[in-house]
Design an enzyme around this catalytic site. Structure first.
Site, PDB file in Angstrom:
ATOM      1  N   GLU A  61       0.812  -1.226   0.000  1.00  0.00           N
ATOM      2  CA  GLU A  61       0.000   0.000   0.000  1.00  0.00           C
ATOM      3  C   GLU A  61       0.842   1.272   0.000  1.00  0.00           C
ATOM      4  O   GLU A  61       0.470   2.272   0.609  1.00  0.00           O
ATOM      5  CB  GLU A  61      -1.003   0.005   1.163  1.00  0.00           C
ATOM      6  CG  GLU A  61      -2.119  -1.019   1.005  1.00  0.00           C
ATOM      7  CD  GLU A  61      -3.348  -0.718   1.855  1.00  0.00           C
ATOM      8  OE1 GLU A  61      -3.551   0.451   2.227  1.00  0.00           O
ATOM      9  OE2 GLU A  61      -4.113  -1.667   2.118  1.00  0.00           O
ATOM     10  N   HIS A 301      -2.651  -1.634   9.982  1.00  0.00           N
ATOM     11  CA  HIS A 301      -2.088  -2.948  10.270  1.00  0.00           C
ATOM     12  C   HIS A 301      -0.860  -2.757  11.155  1.00  0.00           C
ATOM     13  O   HIS A 301      -0.230  -1.695  11.129  1.00  0.00           O
ATOM     14  CB  HIS A 301      -1.622  -3.653   8.984  1.00  0.00           C
ATOM     15  CG  HIS A 301      -2.725  -4.265   8.183  1.00  0.00           C
ATOM     16  ND1 HIS A 301      -2.757  -5.601   7.845  1.00  0.00           N
ATOM     17  CD2 HIS A 301      -3.845  -3.723   7.640  1.00  0.00           C
ATOM     18  CE1 HIS A 301      -3.828  -5.860   7.123  1.00  0.00           C
ATOM     19  NE2 HIS A 301      -4.506  -4.728   6.978  1.00  0.00           N
TER      20      HIS A 301
END
Length: 431
Positions: A61, A301
């Site tokens: 990402e 995360h």
């Protein structure tokens, strides 16, 4: 506790420490994106603050060019070998690698089954979810060369139904397992990392570990004290991280603090070829919060770090065995998963888009015929009818193209996976 990298022990000199981290770098969507990713880059770039001294860092990402430019600039001295991978229409797959080990070769495998082009609001199809393969040179004179596979698979947007995209992840896992086996046969020690959006025990996970022959490094290190999903859901958020290796939806993550305890899960992995690689330590990292004024987690995360001992060219750890009965089960499960999607989702998506396209053509014709009569009654009505005709025509053509090109392409990609699985079933039955 993981062994330290810097040591005179010959065995420890063959170990490497890697980090996999989904950085949550969505432009306009991820809060404090620039500040967070710069903080990650600064921490990795400084050998004094980067106390873990990773040999290899796999990122997911990293979707903004400016964010990667910052990583590339500040990490240049600490990680002399760097690479971001390109794919898709909008930004790319968001995959990148920072390495202290020289890179020998790289390539990108773009998943043929990767969402529906109609679901533009999801983004997965447009960014071109992929598998980034980095072939590293041997990190010691006699070590086996490494193949690092970094991926961020299609995200689930529901627990069930076609919005869960479970079929797409299963097909991606099938493709990934084929790449793993190819590289293993070529003599590489394979490490698969990333946000795989698949929980332990799921069909993709079984494809990684049974079909691909990989082993979960966290499970190997905790095999003497396995934790069930029920036990995990009853633990404190701290124990979920320390004992369960939780990287996603933890209540200790400021971006996921409202999640239930039973929603915490492990989606970020370091899966290894146990025949050539032995895990000697693993830990969930980047669990701290950033200092004021941000006071937030580095990402939605947590990161996952693993210390791995790599076999030399004259030995192996002998940890791999063929699991043929289980392969039959997952082949049939994958066939059933794809067939269900083909029987339910494909016809539904195809039919309503086809009929929308055909009805739009009829409506546009009728509007053009009616414009003359409407102009006699109301002089301004042709303007509105022309606008309506344009909207109906554009939406109809878009759905027609999705029906004729997008859905047909998706169907054939699914059929190809089914045929490959049938080949494997036939091969196993005739062994």
């Amino acid at each position: 506790m993981a062994k330290q990298i810097h040591s005179t022990d010959p065995e420890e000199l063959q170990s490497i420490r890697l980090l996999t981290f989904n950085t949550w770098g969505l432009k306009y969507v991820s809060k404090h994106r620039e500040e967070r990713l710069r903080a990650i880059a600064d921490r990795l770039a400084d050998p004094e603050t980067d106390e873990d001294n990773y040999h290899v860092v796999a990122l997911q990402e990293v979707w903004c060019e400016s964010d990667w430019a910052y990583f590339d600039a500040v990490c240049r001295s600490n990680y002399p070998y760097r690479r971001i991978f390109k794919s898709g229409i909008i930004t790319g797959p968001g995959l990148a690698i920072l390495s202290k080990i020289p890179i020998d070769e790289t390539f990108l495998y773009r998943f043929p089954v990767n969402g529906r082009p109609s679901a533009f609001f999801r983004g997965d199809w447009f960014v071109g979810k992929s598998l980034a393969v980095t072939l590293l040179k041997p990190h010691t004179s006699n070590a086996i060369p490494l193949a690092l596979l970094n991926s961020h698979m299609h995200a689930p947007y529901a627990q069930s139904g076609d919005a869960s995209y479970s079929t797409h992840r299963a097909c991606q896992a099938w493709d990934l397992s084929k790449v793993v086996k190819t590289l293993t046969k070529a003599g590489y020690a394979v490490i698969q990392v990333g946000d795989l959006n698949s929980k332990p025990g799921s069909l993709p996970y079984k494809l990684f570990t049974i079909e691909g022959g990989l082993t979960d490094s966290w499970d190997v290190l905790n095999e003497s004290n396995p934790i069930s999903s029920v036990e995990l859901s009853q633990m404190s958020p701290y124990d979920q991280i320390m004992k369960g290796g939780i990287t996603c939806d933890s209540q200790l993550n400021t971006w996921r603090a409202t999640r239930r305890l039973d929603e915490a899960c492990r989606l970020d992995y370091a899966l290894i070829d146990s025949n050539l690689i032995r895990p000697i330590g693993a830990k969930v990292k980047f669990t701290e919060t950033l200092p004021p004024p941000l006071n937030c987690s580095y990402s939605d995360h947590f990161a996952f770090s693993a210390d791995l001992l790599i076999s030399n060219q004259n030995e192996s750890f002998g940890g791999k065995h063929d699991r043929i009965p289980e392969k039959f089960e997952i082949y049939h499960e994958l066939q059933s998963e794809i067939q269900k999607y083909r029987n339910e989702t494909i016809p539904y998506q195809s039919n309503w888009r086809k009929w929308h396209f055909l009805l739009s053509l009829i409506v546009v014709i009728l509007i053009h015929v009616g414009i003359t009569w409407a102009a006699i009654r109301q002089p301004w009505s042709p303007v509105l009818l022309s606008l309506l005709s344009t909207v109906v025509g554009i939406t109809g053509v878009i759905n027609g193209m999705i029906w004729y090109f997008g859905i047909r392409s998706e169907l054939r990609a699914l059929q190809e996976v089914q045929l490959e699985v049938e080949d494997k079933l036939f091969s196993l039955k005739n062994e």
